[in-house]
Write a protein that holds these residues in place. Structure first.
Motif, PDB file in Angstrom:
ATOM      1  N   ASP A 125       0.763  -1.357   0.263  1.00 22.66           N
ATOM      2  CA  ASP A 125      -0.328   0.288  -0.177  1.00 22.66           C
ATOM      3  C   ASP A 125       0.867   1.663   0.071  1.00 22.66           C
ATOM      4  O   ASP A 125       1.783   1.160   0.519  1.00 22.66           O
ATOM      5  CB  ASP A 125      -1.216  -0.365   1.190  1.00 22.66           C
ATOM      6  N   ALA A 127       1.903   4.877   1.519  1.00 19.43           N
ATOM      7  CA  ALA A 127       1.374   5.498   2.873  1.00 19.43           C
ATOM      8  C   ALA A 127       1.705   7.056   1.964  1.00 19.43           C
ATOM      9  O   ALA A 127       0.685   7.992   2.380  1.00 19.43           O
ATOM     10  CB  ALA A 127       3.312   5.334   3.409  1.00 19.43           C
ATOM     11  N   ALA A 142       9.417   1.693   2.838  1.00 21.54           N
ATOM     12  CA  ALA A 142       9.089   2.682   4.163  1.00 21.54           C
ATOM     13  C   ALA A 142      10.518   3.241   4.649  1.00 21.54           C
ATOM     14  O   ALA A 142      10.983   4.680   5.468  1.00 21.54           O
ATOM     15  CB  ALA A 142       8.698   2.759   5.327  1.00 21.54           C
ATOM     16  N   ALA A 181       3.518   1.666   2.153  1.00 20.71           N
ATOM     17  CA  ALA A 181       3.658   1.623   4.000  1.00 20.71           C
ATOM     18  C   ALA A 181       4.789   0.635   4.134  1.00 20.71           C
ATOM     19  O   ALA A 181       4.847   0.078   3.640  1.00 20.71           O
ATOM     20  CB  ALA A 181       2.090   1.425   4.131  1.00 20.71           C
ATOM     21  N   THR A 183       6.303  -3.070   6.244  1.00 21.06           N
ATOM     22  CA  THR A 183       5.789  -4.107   5.841  1.00 21.06           C
ATOM     23  C   THR A 183       6.607  -4.678   6.472  1.00 21.06           C
ATOM     24  O   THR A 183       6.610  -6.181   6.852  1.00 21.06           O
ATOM     25  CB  THR A 183       5.510  -5.090   4.370  1.00 21.06           C
ATOM     26  N   ASP A 188      10.972  -2.457   2.109  1.00 23.39           N
ATOM     27  CA  ASP A 188      10.838  -1.360   3.027  1.00 23.39           C
ATOM     28  C   ASP A 188      12.701  -0.949   2.425  1.00 23.39           C
ATOM     29  O   ASP A 188      12.877   0.411   2.763  1.00 23.39           O
ATOM     30  CB  ASP A 188      11.200  -1.453   4.068  1.00 23.39           C
TER      31      ASP A 188
END
Lengths: 386, 220
Positions: A125, A127, A142, A181, A183, A188
């Motif tokens: 997803d 963010a 992220a 987002a 994880t 990431d």
């Protein structure tokens, strides 16, 4: 307790020695627990992600390198394959091919060239911002976005593969349009772009100034020279000038994730690439990772033995330091005895110091272990990306 | 009152034998013990303190027959009835002067560190001229100041007997006199007896009595 009052006073007075003893004690206690925590975390992270990746296709060679690169974006690099493999899977109607091109880096993070199917497949997803849409756009994982302090609207520059290769890959500025987002997985730690963007980075596609102008063409004055400027940043103004040389099916990718439409399709697909003479192979990441985890835990047993030996040696050093400290305090103990202290009190004076050191080491070790546990997923995904 | 009667003592590893047929020291007296090294001056102090037990004979201090006490009883006797002042001061280098004075309360179970004890420590420090230096550690004090701290520690538990082993041995001549006067004054305030081993004959006139170990002559 007076013994503890005096122990604290003595430890404060000899603070350098106390600090070293506490640190060494904490490390002796924490290292086995931390290594176990990271091992268990790695096992879980490896297995979970491998189980969520049905098939990986790549060049024949090390299956482990292929899986580590395609699933965990590690630096292990299998020989590249071509987009023809992607077309072959697509045309077989047995599964969904997702290309991965992981040859490049930016600021220490892996650039993953892929298709939008990857994000649906991994259920990632956004963010912040949006998904990449055109050449030159990138979406940050992220952790890497947080580490570099980047957000949509910023840009990153790809790292050149060889500083002195004048004919090689030149840095390309990628505009950040979104951040994923978190994880707790290697996603990431990656920077995602369209696979075509990675081909631009590779120099297969490029954009440059027009070779001739309309006026020059009309005048029959057509010239081209080495001063022709190539763009190292893709903008709205120059994006139309970007183009690729050669047939798309010959363009390189690192591997393919294949999501078979059903179990039967997966089996057929695997069967098609069993022939050892085929330059491509299809592997089950779950099987490869199970073998790896088994090996890691066998090595971990050896590591535990080494840790134990080091722990015993360090424990001996601490005991020696405490014994020498006790010897240095012998005149104090003799005075205490003369002043009327009992043997129990004198033992308590020495014991309290050991208890305080041990308690401080335990607290520090607990903090280290809790710290590792609380950020275990981040550390594990970082370790896996190495 | 200190009484030694028909006392004989020898160390297990041999060496000299100390024999004291009879010795009495009145309460509140200031007694110096002199004599060549190795004649048993410190051993006499140890016998009186219960740190050594005679092979035969009796040692009685303030009505307590020390030579008959168990080890635990002798330890308690030392803690409550005797104050020590040593040549090397024997202060804890990791504790400030205030904590050094109160050290017996930290290591002896029967002694309670209460407000009264703290007030007594402060009062002794004031009387010994080190009230402004109670937060300093021994390495930040002069030798004379360190011995003042040691005197305060010896007196803080209000003992009836002060045993001083070469208490002025490490001090310069001027400080020696000052420290000895201080010890006498504070002991007199507390009504304590002083039994002091010394090699310094210049100080002997200040004592009420001298025990000479050269021939175990007892002079007054």
């Amino acid at each position: 307790m007076n013994a503890f009052h005096l122990a604290f006073a003595h430890l404060r007075w000899t603070w350098g020695r106390s600090l070293v003893l506490i640190l060494v004690g904490a490390l002796i206690l924490a290292v086995p627990l931390v290594s176990q925590t990271l091992l268990r975390g790695s096992e879980e992270a490896l297995t979970r992600r491998a189980e969520a990746t049905p098939l990986v296709m790549g060049s024949r060679g090390s299956q482990l390198d292929l899986v580590m690169n395609a699933v965990y974006f590690s630096k292990d690099r299998a020989e590249p394959i071509t987009m023809a493999a992607n077309e072959a899977v697509w045309n077989s109607d047995l599964g969904l091919p997702i290309p991965l091109h992981t040859a490049f880096e930016t600021n220490g993070a892996r650039i993953v060239g892929t298709s939008l199917d990857y994000f649906d497949f991994r259920e990632l997803d956004m963010a912040e911002g949006r998904m990449f849409a055109v050449l030159g756009e990138a979406v940050m994982g992220a952790a890497v976005a947080e580490r570099l302090g980047l957000e949509p609207g910023d840009a990153v520059v790809t790292s050149p593969q060889n500083l002195f290769d004048l004919d090689g890959v030149y840095p390309l500025e990628l505009g950040i349009v979104g951040v994923l987002a978190p994880t707790g997985t290697p996603d990431d730690e990656a920077v995602f772009a369209d696979v075509k963007t990675t081909w631009v980075i590779a120099g297969i596609g490029h954009g440059h100034e027009d070779v001739i102008t309309a006026e020059e063409a009309e005048a029959g004055n057509v010239t081209a020279n080495a001063a022709l400027a190539e763009y190292n940043r893709i903008t709205e103004d120059n994006i139309d000038s970007f183009h690729f040389h050669g047939a798309p099916e010959t363009f390189p990718i690192s591997a393919l994730i294949v999501d078979p439409y059903d179990e039967r399709s997966g089996t057929i697909l695997r069967g098609r690439y069993l022939d050892a003479s085929n330059p491509l192979q299809v592997v089950l990441p779950e099987e490869i990772v199970a073998g790896l985890v088994d090996r890691i835990f066998r090595i971990a047993t050896l590591l535990d033995a080494v840790t134990l030996i080091i722990g015993v040696a360090a424990g001996g050093a601490i005991a020696l330091a405490l014994f020498l400290s006790w010897r240095l305090r012998a005149p104090e103990m003799a005075t205490a005895w003369r002043l009327g202290a009992g043997r129990g009190t004198i033992l308590a004076l020495a014991g309290a110091e050991v208890v305080v050191l041990l308690a401080a080491s335990l607290c520090l070790a607990a903090l280290i272990v809790l710290g590792v546990q609380s950020s275990g997923e981040t550390i594990v995904s970082w370790l896996l990306a190495l | 009152m200190i009484e030694l009667r028909d006392v004989s003592f020898a160390y297990p590893r041999g060496g000299f034998r100390l024999s004291v047929p009879e010795l009495s020291i009145a309460e509140g007296a200031r007694v110096a013990v002199v004599g060549p090294s190795g004649t048993g001056k410190t051993t006499l102090l140890n016998l009186v303190a219960g740190l050594a037990v005679p092979e035969r004979g009796t040692v009685r201090v303030g009505g307590v027959q020390v030579s008959e006490l168990s080890e635990t009883q002798r330890r308690s006797f030392r803690a409550h009835r005797i104050g020590f002042v040593f040549q090397n001061f024997a202060l804890m280098d990791y504790l400030p002067a205030r904590e050094n004075i109160l050290y017996p309360y930290r290591i002896v179970r029967g002694l309670r560190l209460d407000a009264e004890a703290r007030a007594r420590a402060a009062s002794l420090a004031e009387a010994c001229g080190i009230a402004g230096k109670l937060d300093r550690r021994p390495n930040a004090l002069s030798q004379g100041e360190q011995q003042r701290v040691a005197i305060c520690r010896a007196l803080v538990t209000q003992p009836g007997l002060i045993l001083a082993d070469e208490a002025t041995g490490n001090l310069d001549p001027e400080t020696k006199t000052v420290i000895l006067d201080l010890l006498f004054e504070r002991a007199a305030d507390a009504g304590a007896t002083i039994l002091a081993v010394t090699h310094d004959h210049e100080l002997l006139p200040r004592f009420d009595r001298v025990i000479d170990f050269a021939d175990l002559r007892i002079t007054t």
